[in-house]
Write a protein that holds these residues in place. Structure first.
Motif, PDB file in Angstrom:
ATOM      1  N   ASP A 153      11.061  -9.052  17.220  1.00  0.00           N
ATOM      2  CA  ASP A 153      10.807 -10.487  17.325  1.00  0.00           C
ATOM      3  C   ASP A 153       9.296 -10.714  17.180  1.00  0.00           C
ATOM      4  OD1 ASP A 153      10.587 -13.148  17.974  1.00  0.00           O
ATOM      5  OD2 ASP A 153      11.700 -13.009  19.855  1.00  0.00           O
ATOM      6  N   THR A 154       8.901 -11.547  16.228  1.00  0.00           N
ATOM      7  CA  THR A 154       7.462 -11.745  15.993  1.00  0.00           C
ATOM      8  C   THR A 154       6.804 -12.625  17.046  1.00  0.00           C
ATOM      9  OG1 THR A 154       7.838 -13.651  14.548  1.00  0.00           O
ATOM     10  CG2 THR A 154       7.745 -11.472  13.512  1.00  0.00           C
ATOM     11  N   ARG A 155       7.560 -13.510  17.681  1.00  0.00           N
ATOM     12  CA  ARG A 155       7.030 -14.451  18.684  1.00  0.00           C
ATOM     13  C   ARG A 155       5.818 -15.209  18.130  1.00  0.00           C
ATOM     14  NH1 ARG A 155       5.065 -12.171  23.418  1.00  0.00           N
ATOM     15  NH2 ARG A 155       5.197 -10.010  22.731  1.00  0.00           N
ATOM     16  N   THR A 156       5.972 -15.749  16.934  1.00  0.00           N
ATOM     17  CA  THR A 156       4.868 -16.411  16.243  1.00  0.00           C
ATOM     18  C   THR A 156       4.517 -17.745  16.901  1.00  0.00           C
ATOM     19  OG1 THR A 156       5.531 -15.378  14.168  1.00  0.00           O
ATOM     20  CG2 THR A 156       4.085 -17.302  14.025  1.00  0.00           C
ATOM     21  N   THR A 157       3.228 -17.946  17.129  1.00  0.00           N
ATOM     22  CA  THR A 157       2.728 -19.190  17.715  1.00  0.00           C
ATOM     23  C   THR A 157       1.458 -19.622  16.984  1.00  0.00           C
ATOM     24  OG1 THR A 157       3.580 -18.617  19.918  1.00  0.00           O
ATOM     25  CG2 THR A 157       1.858 -20.301  19.814  1.00  0.00           C
ATOM     26  N   PHE A 158       1.413 -20.887  16.567  1.00  0.00           N
ATOM     27  CA  PHE A 158       0.209 -21.486  15.992  1.00  0.00           C
ATOM     28  C   PHE A 158      -0.334 -22.486  17.019  1.00  0.00           C
ATOM     29  CE2 PHE A 158       2.957 -20.282  12.469  1.00  0.00           C
ATOM     30  CZ  PHE A 158       2.080 -19.610  11.617  1.00  0.00           C
TER      31      PHE A 158
ATOM     32  N   PHE B  29      -5.713 -20.748  16.704  1.00  0.00           N
ATOM     33  CA  PHE B  29      -5.311 -19.365  16.901  1.00  0.00           C
ATOM     34  C   PHE B  29      -3.901 -19.127  16.345  1.00  0.00           C
ATOM     35  CE2 PHE B  29      -8.580 -19.879  20.135  1.00  0.00           C
ATOM     36  CZ  PHE B  29      -9.320 -18.714  19.956  1.00  0.00           C
ATOM     37  N   VAL B  30      -3.705 -17.940  15.813  1.00  0.00           N
ATOM     38  CA  VAL B  30      -2.385 -17.512  15.354  1.00  0.00           C
ATOM     39  C   VAL B  30      -2.025 -16.262  16.141  1.00  0.00           C
ATOM     40  CG1 VAL B  30      -0.963 -16.798  13.412  1.00  0.00           C
ATOM     41  CG2 VAL B  30      -2.873 -18.381  13.042  1.00  0.00           C
ATOM     42  N   LYS B  31      -0.919 -16.327  16.883  1.00  0.00           N
ATOM     43  CA  LYS B  31      -0.466 -15.191  17.682  1.00  0.00           C
ATOM     44  C   LYS B  31       0.897 -14.751  17.164  1.00  0.00           C
ATOM     45  CE  LYS B  31      -0.752 -17.357  21.683  1.00  0.00           C
ATOM     46  NZ  LYS B  31      -0.761 -17.544  23.141  1.00  0.00           N
ATOM     47  N   SER B  32       1.026 -13.464  16.862  1.00  0.00           N
ATOM     48  CA  SER B  32       2.282 -12.990  16.296  1.00  0.00           C
ATOM     49  C   SER B  32       2.232 -11.471  16.144  1.00  0.00           C
ATOM     50  CB  SER B  32       2.522 -13.615  14.914  1.00  0.00           C
ATOM     51  OG  SER B  32       3.750 -13.174  14.354  1.00  0.00           O
TER      52      SER B  32
ATOM     53  N   ALA C 130       0.122  -4.307  18.023  1.00  0.00           N
ATOM     54  CA  ALA C 130       0.797  -4.759  19.238  1.00  0.00           C
ATOM     55  C   ALA C 130       1.132  -6.231  19.020  1.00  0.00           C
ATOM     56  CB  ALA C 130      -0.089  -4.536  20.458  1.00  0.00           C
ATOM     57  N   TYR C 131       0.995  -7.071  20.059  1.00  0.00           N
ATOM     58  CA  TYR C 131       1.167  -8.518  19.873  1.00  0.00           C
ATOM     59  C   TYR C 131      -0.192  -9.059  19.465  1.00  0.00           C
ATOM     60  CZ  TYR C 131       2.544 -13.367  20.677  1.00  0.00           C
ATOM     61  OH  TYR C 131       2.815 -14.705  20.517  1.00  0.00           O
ATOM     62  N   GLU C 132      -0.350  -9.384  18.199  1.00  0.00           N
ATOM     63  CA  GLU C 132      -1.650  -9.578  17.580  1.00  0.00           C
ATOM     64  C   GLU C 132      -2.105 -11.035  17.621  1.00  0.00           C
ATOM     65  OE1 GLU C 132      -0.919  -5.924  14.392  1.00  0.00           O
ATOM     66  OE2 GLU C 132      -0.477  -7.998  13.815  1.00  0.00           O
ATOM     67  N   ARG C 133      -3.423 -11.218  17.388  1.00  0.00           N
ATOM     68  CA  ARG C 133      -3.976 -12.569  17.345  1.00  0.00           C
ATOM     69  C   ARG C 133      -5.119 -12.631  16.342  1.00  0.00           C
ATOM     70  NH1 ARG C 133      -7.158 -15.876  22.113  1.00  0.00           N
ATOM     71  NH2 ARG C 133      -8.881 -14.615  21.288  1.00  0.00           N
ATOM     72  N   THR C 134      -5.175 -13.724  15.603  1.00  0.00           N
ATOM     73  CA  THR C 134      -6.323 -14.016  14.756  1.00  0.00           C
ATOM     74  C   THR C 134      -6.610 -15.511  14.837  1.00  0.00           C
ATOM     75  OG1 THR C 134      -7.317 -13.637  12.564  1.00  0.00           O
ATOM     76  CG2 THR C 134      -5.042 -14.431  12.596  1.00  0.00           C
ATOM     77  N   HIS C 135      -7.554 -15.972  14.020  1.00  0.00           N
ATOM     78  CA  HIS C 135      -7.929 -17.381  14.033  1.00  0.00           C
ATOM     79  C   HIS C 135      -8.034 -17.875  12.597  1.00  0.00           C
ATOM     80  CE1 HIS C 135     -10.401 -21.007  14.753  1.00  0.00           C
ATOM     81  NE2 HIS C 135      -9.867 -20.986  15.972  1.00  0.00           N
ATOM     82  N   THR C 136      -7.806 -19.156  12.404  1.00  0.00           N
ATOM     83  CA  THR C 136      -7.882 -19.714  11.054  1.00  0.00           C
ATOM     84  C   THR C 136      -9.271 -19.549  10.444  1.00  0.00           C
ATOM     85  OG1 THR C 136      -8.269 -21.907  12.031  1.00  0.00           O
ATOM     86  CG2 THR C 136      -6.002 -21.365  11.383  1.00  0.00           C
ATOM     87  N   ASP C 137     -10.314 -19.441  11.275  1.00  0.00           N
ATOM     88  CA  ASP C 137     -11.650 -19.187  10.741  1.00  0.00           C
ATOM     89  C   ASP C 137     -11.673 -17.893   9.936  1.00  0.00           C
ATOM     90  OD1 ASP C 137     -12.514 -21.473  11.996  1.00  0.00           O
ATOM     91  OD2 ASP C 137     -13.706 -20.448  13.540  1.00  0.00           O
ATOM     92  N   ALA C 138     -10.997 -16.876  10.448  1.00  0.00           N
ATOM     93  CA  ALA C 138     -10.967 -15.583   9.762  1.00  0.00           C
ATOM     94  C   ALA C 138     -10.153 -15.655   8.477  1.00  0.00           C
ATOM     95  CB  ALA C 138     -10.392 -14.521  10.692  1.00  0.00           C
ATOM     96  N   LEU C 139      -9.045 -16.392   8.502  1.00  0.00           N
ATOM     97  CA  LEU C 139      -8.229 -16.551   7.296  1.00  0.00           C
ATOM     98  C   LEU C 139      -9.020 -17.294   6.219  1.00  0.00           C
ATOM     99  CD1 LEU C 139      -4.828 -17.590   8.944  1.00  0.00           C
ATOM    100  CD2 LEU C 139      -5.550 -15.299   8.239  1.00  0.00           C
ATOM    101  N   ASN C 140      -9.712 -18.357   6.612  1.00  0.00           N
ATOM    102  CA  ASN C 140     -10.504 -19.139   5.666  1.00  0.00           C
ATOM    103  C   ASN C 140     -11.633 -18.310   5.067  1.00  0.00           C
ATOM    104  OD1 ASN C 140      -8.894 -21.322   6.247  1.00  0.00           O
ATOM    105  ND2 ASN C 140     -10.358 -22.305   7.610  1.00  0.00           N
ATOM    106  N   ALA C 141     -12.333 -17.541   5.913  1.00  0.00           N
ATOM    107  CA  ALA C 141     -13.439 -16.722   5.434  1.00  0.00           C
ATOM    108  C   ALA C 141     -12.948 -15.654   4.459  1.00  0.00           C
ATOM    109  CB  ALA C 141     -14.161 -16.075   6.616  1.00  0.00           C
TER     110      ALA C 141
END
Length: 347
Positions: A172-177, A182-185, A325-336
């Motif tokens: 289960d990805t447990r995806t959360t925006f 923040f993007v958690k999944s 594991a249960y990972e996290r990133t941010h839209t700033d990183a995706l945009n960059a």
């Protein structure tokens, strides 16, 4: 000059990819998704014998080509044994800590395509029953099992469901925006980068950008087990840039809010000249970036070198906290990351 990155489009691709289970070895649905996207964009593509998808955008120079890669396969597991009590023993696919999936919901897919739900538990999941033995139990594969959401009490009842050894297990990805970007999944490694490459391709096509070099986008499907990009590379490739993830954490220079450029990982240093070019693009275009070293990391760029391809290689990607594991990133990183790929593609 690249206009503002459309974050919502990246997140739409990411949401779509995260909704598709694709543990290494069982990626056909994700491959079909990529094919449909490339067809709708009118992008030329090929599918390798191993199931990787390569999209190609012709540039002015076809003899000197660039290849970007991302991988659509994820961590997962397989059924190793049907236990006498109806539980399933598991074997992991990819390098993750079993403790990171303890208590996680999962799906089991049979050879016939039937899907069953369950929960990954350790064999002593209750402190009310096992006390300190539960607290001290090592989270290793032999101490983990899947409890099916079925009324089964012995192996024969599980077998009647069609479940067998070798069936794939996805988590289960447990995806959360979140509202703050923040993007958690699970599986941001590497679906965050795959979504970013899809956006880059769409941007180039929709804006009718003429690239200086023919550019390939290699979407691999066996990266998590080490041989994703080892074969079927476009033969005119001179530069191979793996778009995977940066790994922020103690002792690291990476960030969840930047594109991370890897100088060295477990396979050794990446190409210095290519790294300098990428860094200079970041400096000239005001792209937030971090340089880092990952001692326990390997990428598709590592794989192409180990397979003997004569490419200059680099590794970049959005910073992803708690990797594998249960990972996290941010839209700033995706945009960059998207902006670096686009700007570099124009150089």
């Amino acid at each position: 000059m690249i206009d503002k990155i459309d974050t919502n489009k990246i997140l739409k691709y990411l949401k779509d990819l995260l909704e598709i289970s694709s543990p290494t070895g069982n990626t056909l649905k994700a491959v079909d998704y990529l094919i449909n996207q490339f067809r709708s964009l009118g992008v030329d593509y090929t599918v390798t014998n191993k199931g990787a998808v390569i999209a190609t955008i012709k540039g002015k120079n076809d003899n000197y080509q660039r290849t970007f890669s991302a991988h659509i396969d994820t961590l997962g597991a397989m059924v190793k044994e049907i236990k006498s009590n109806g539980a399933l023993a598991v074997t992991p696919i990819g390098g993750f800590m079993m403790s990171s999936v303890d208590g996680e919901n999962c799906l089991i897919e049979t050879l016939e395509g039937n899907i069953y739900t369950g929960t990954i538990q350790n064999i002593k999941p209750s402190v009310h029953i096992s006390g300190n033995e539960a607290r001290e139990l090592k989270k290793v594969p032999e101490n983990m099992e899947i409890i099916l959401d079925e009324k089964v009490f012995k192996a024969e009842e599980v077998e009647k469901l069609g479940i067998n050894v070798g069936d794939f297990v996805s988590f289960d990805t447990r995806t959360t925006f979140t509202e703050k970007g923040f993007v958690k999944s699970r599986h941001l490694d590497d679906k965050a980068s795959a979504a970013t490459l899809l956006y880059v391709i769409e941007y180039i096509i929709n804006n009718k950008i003429q690239l200086p070099y023919t550019t390939n986008f290699f979407m691999s499907n066996y990266e998590e087990v080490g041989h994703g990009a080892t074969a079927a590379q476009p033969i005119n490739t001179k530069e191979f840039i793996a778009v995977d993830m940066g790994a922020p954490g103690p002792g690291q220079n990476s960030s969840e809010y930047a594109v991370c450029i890897c100088a060295k990982d477990s396979s050794g240093p990446y190409d210095l000249e290519l790294r300098k070019k990428l860094i200079n693009v970041c400096k000239n275009k005001n792209i937030e970036y971090k340089i880092d070293i990952y001692p326990y990391y390997g990428s598709d760029a590592s794989a192409v070198v180990s397979a003997g391809w004569d490419f200059k290689t680099a590794l970049i990607g959005p910073g992803v906290f708690a990797s594998h594991a249960y990972e996290r990133t941010h839209t700033d990183a995706l945009n960059a990351t998207a902006k670096l790929i686009l700007e570099y593609s124009l150089t």
